[in-house]
Write a protein that holds these residues in place. Structure first.
Motif, PDB file in Angstrom:
ATOM      1  N   LEU A 141       0.894  -1.456  -0.024  1.00 58.29           N
ATOM      2  CA  LEU A 141       0.369  -0.001  -0.135  1.00 58.29           C
ATOM      3  C   LEU A 141       0.819   1.059  -0.161  1.00 58.29           C
ATOM      4  O   LEU A 141       1.623   1.344   0.795  1.00 58.29           O
ATOM      5  N   ILE A 142       0.924   2.126  -1.144  1.00 54.65           N
ATOM      6  CA  ILE A 142       1.597   3.284  -0.951  1.00 54.65           C
ATOM      7  C   ILE A 142       0.701   3.943  -0.784  1.00 54.65           C
ATOM      8  O   ILE A 142      -0.408   4.340  -1.596  1.00 54.65           O
ATOM      9  N   ASP A 143       0.348   4.787   0.084  1.00 52.79           N
ATOM     10  CA  ASP A 143      -0.431   5.738   1.072  1.00 52.79           C
ATOM     11  C   ASP A 143      -0.096   7.026   0.580  1.00 52.79           C
ATOM     12  O   ASP A 143       0.608   7.475   1.860  1.00 52.79           O
ATOM     13  N   ARG A 144      -0.779   7.828  -0.332  1.00 51.16           N
ATOM     14  CA  ARG A 144      -0.043   8.757  -0.351  1.00 51.16           C
ATOM     15  C   ARG A 144      -0.224  10.331   0.172  1.00 51.16           C
ATOM     16  O   ARG A 144       0.432  11.033   0.798  1.00 51.16           O
ATOM     17  N   GLU A 145      -1.476   9.769   0.689  1.00 54.57           N
ATOM     18  CA  GLU A 145      -1.763  10.529   2.127  1.00 54.57           C
ATOM     19  C   GLU A 145      -1.026  10.968   3.546  1.00 54.57           C
ATOM     20  O   GLU A 145      -1.173  12.419   4.157  1.00 54.57           O
ATOM     21  N   ARG A 146      -1.062   9.885   3.849  1.00 54.25           N
ATOM     22  CA  ARG A 146       0.552   9.823   4.918  1.00 54.25           C
ATOM     23  C   ARG A 146       1.211  10.046   4.498  1.00 54.25           C
ATOM     24  O   ARG A 146       2.355   9.978   5.996  1.00 54.25           O
ATOM     25  N   ALA A 147       1.760   9.766   3.022  1.00 56.46           N
ATOM     26  CA  ALA A 147       3.422   9.527   2.492  1.00 56.46           C
ATOM     27  C   ALA A 147       3.830   8.578   3.454  1.00 56.46           C
ATOM     28  O   ALA A 147       5.312   9.043   4.539  1.00 56.46           O
ATOM     29  N   ALA A 148       3.287   7.579   3.459  1.00 59.38           N
ATOM     30  CA  ALA A 148       3.960   5.880   4.019  1.00 59.38           C
ATOM     31  C   ALA A 148       3.657   4.855   2.636  1.00 59.38           C
ATOM     32  O   ALA A 148       2.691   5.143   2.578  1.00 59.38           O
ATOM     33  N   THR A 149       4.817   4.101   2.909  1.00 53.55           N
ATOM     34  CA  THR A 149       4.322   2.882   2.256  1.00 53.55           C
ATOM     35  C   THR A 149       4.446   1.490   3.596  1.00 53.55           C
ATOM     36  O   THR A 149       5.140   1.665   4.444  1.00 53.55           O
ATOM     37  N   THR A 150       3.352   0.720   3.236  1.00 52.97           N
ATOM     38  CA  THR A 150       2.859  -0.427   4.180  1.00 52.97           C
ATOM     39  C   THR A 150       3.403  -1.454   3.577  1.00 52.97           C
ATOM     40  O   THR A 150       2.390  -2.380   2.046  1.00 52.97           O
ATOM     41  N   LEU A 151       4.269  -2.268   3.370  1.00 53.51           N
ATOM     42  CA  LEU A 151       3.749  -3.688   3.393  1.00 53.51           C
ATOM     43  C   LEU A 151       2.642  -4.714   4.373  1.00 53.51           C
ATOM     44  O   LEU A 151       3.521  -5.129   5.263  1.00 53.51           O
ATOM     45  N   PHE A 152       1.773  -5.350   3.474  1.00 54.95           N
ATOM     46  CA  PHE A 152       1.417  -6.992   4.609  1.00 54.95           C
ATOM     47  C   PHE A 152       1.755  -8.389   4.225  1.00 54.95           C
ATOM     48  O   PHE A 152       1.976  -8.204   2.904  1.00 54.95           O
ATOM     49  N   ARG A 153       1.769  -9.077   4.967  1.00 51.75           N
ATOM     50  CA  ARG A 153       2.531 -10.888   4.388  1.00 51.75           C
ATOM     51  C   ARG A 153       1.898 -11.144   5.434  1.00 51.75           C
ATOM     52  O   ARG A 153       1.196 -10.927   6.152  1.00 51.75           O
ATOM     53  N   GLU A 154       1.750 -12.675   4.976  1.00 47.52           N
ATOM     54  CA  GLU A 154       1.743 -13.501   5.827  1.00 47.52           C
ATOM     55  C   GLU A 154      -0.383 -13.544   6.253  1.00 47.52           C
ATOM     56  O   GLU A 154      -0.878 -12.832   6.981  1.00 47.52           O
ATOM     57  N   PRO A 155      -1.122 -13.610   4.954  1.00 45.41           N
ATOM     58  CA  PRO A 155      -2.643 -13.809   5.358  1.00 45.41           C
ATOM     59  C   PRO A 155      -3.086 -15.132   5.827  1.00 45.41           C
ATOM     60  O   PRO A 155      -2.871 -15.810   5.564  1.00 45.41           O
ATOM     61  N   GLY A 156      -4.021 -14.121   7.037  1.00 41.20           N
ATOM     62  CA  GLY A 156      -4.788 -15.350   7.411  1.00 41.20           C
ATOM     63  C   GLY A 156      -5.790 -14.567   8.332  1.00 41.20           C
ATOM     64  O   GLY A 156      -5.499 -14.004   8.736  1.00 41.20           O
ATOM     65  N   ASP A 157      -6.673 -15.896   9.227  1.00 44.54           N
ATOM     66  CA  ASP A 157      -7.549 -14.852   9.459  1.00 44.54           C
ATOM     67  C   ASP A 157      -8.427 -13.853   9.053  1.00 44.54           C
ATOM     68  O   ASP A 157      -8.924 -13.225   9.930  1.00 44.54           O
ATOM     69  N   GLY A 158      -8.815 -13.563   8.275  1.00 43.09           N
ATOM     70  CA  GLY A 158      -9.347 -12.618   7.421  1.00 43.09           C
ATOM     71  C   GLY A 158      -8.192 -11.458   7.462  1.00 43.09           C
ATOM     72  O   GLY A 158      -9.349 -10.795   6.828  1.00 43.09           O
ATOM     73  N   ASP A 159      -6.797 -11.529   7.749  1.00 41.13           N
ATOM     74  CA  ASP A 159      -6.630 -10.001   7.773  1.00 41.13           C
ATOM     75  C   ASP A 159      -5.011 -10.242   7.293  1.00 41.13           C
ATOM     76  O   ASP A 159      -4.534 -11.927   6.964  1.00 41.13           O
TER      77      ASP A 159
END
Length: 188
Positions: A141-159
């Protein structure tokens, strides 16, 4: 799900499919958590961030990358399946061959990428959960409004169970099969 809710979901899905959303050049129509979301062309900074990401991946790997691939993914609750078009969908070199316009990509995807647009909460929450339910291994997620990049990994339990956030200007380590630090300075 009640009969009334099932009927409403079926009607919504039918209307969505009748839109013939297969021409995302002008309009991008998506069905997310029971809501039809229609967007038009994005601002230049949105495309700039996606271009910088793509350049870094292409220099190192031979993945196929699409900005127009429709994905059919699970949704929460009494909604029809989500029909989502990520900003970028990354697969193995030949995985798009033979894929239908709306694809159930379980197992083939390497990563999906979103740069926040007009409705950032969709990218931050609803799409993230849908990608996790589909077991897509990596969501950037390249969050332009928050000026931050987040990498999400290891999907499980609906998130996603693990995430790493870095302010623009700080690198984001991408795990295998990418295995490099994503530079985010140029996202500013």
């Amino acid at each position: 799900m009640s009969d009334e809710a099932a009927t409403q979901s079926a009607i919504l899905l039918e209307i969505f499919l009748e839109l013939d959303a297969g021409s995302p050049e002008c309009v991008r129509a998506q069905l997310i958590e029971g809501e039809m979301v229609v967007t038009t062309a994005q601002a230049g900074s949105h495309e700039h961030c996606l271009s910088r990401f793509t350049e870094q991946v292409v220099r190192r790997h031979e993945f196929s990358i699409s900005a127009h691939k429709g994905l059919v993914l699970p949704s929460y609750g009494p909604h029809p399946d989500n029909h989502v078009i990520p900003d970028l969908t990354i697969v193995g070199r030949r995985e798009f061959r033979g894929a239908p316009p709306w694809w159930r990509p379980y197992g083939e995807l390497k990563m999906v990428v979103e740069a926040t647009g007009d409705r950032p909460e969709l990218d931050r929450t609803a799409k993230r959960r849908s990608y996790a339910l589909a077991r897509i291994p990596l969501y950037l997620l390249i969050d332009r409004e928050r000026a931050a990049t987040t990498l999400f990994r290891e999907p499980g339990d609906g998130d996603y169970l693990v995430h790493h956030t870095a302010a623009f200007g700080k690198p984001v380590p991408l795990p295998s099969p990418f295995s490099f630090d994503l530079e985010t300075t140029d996202f500013l």
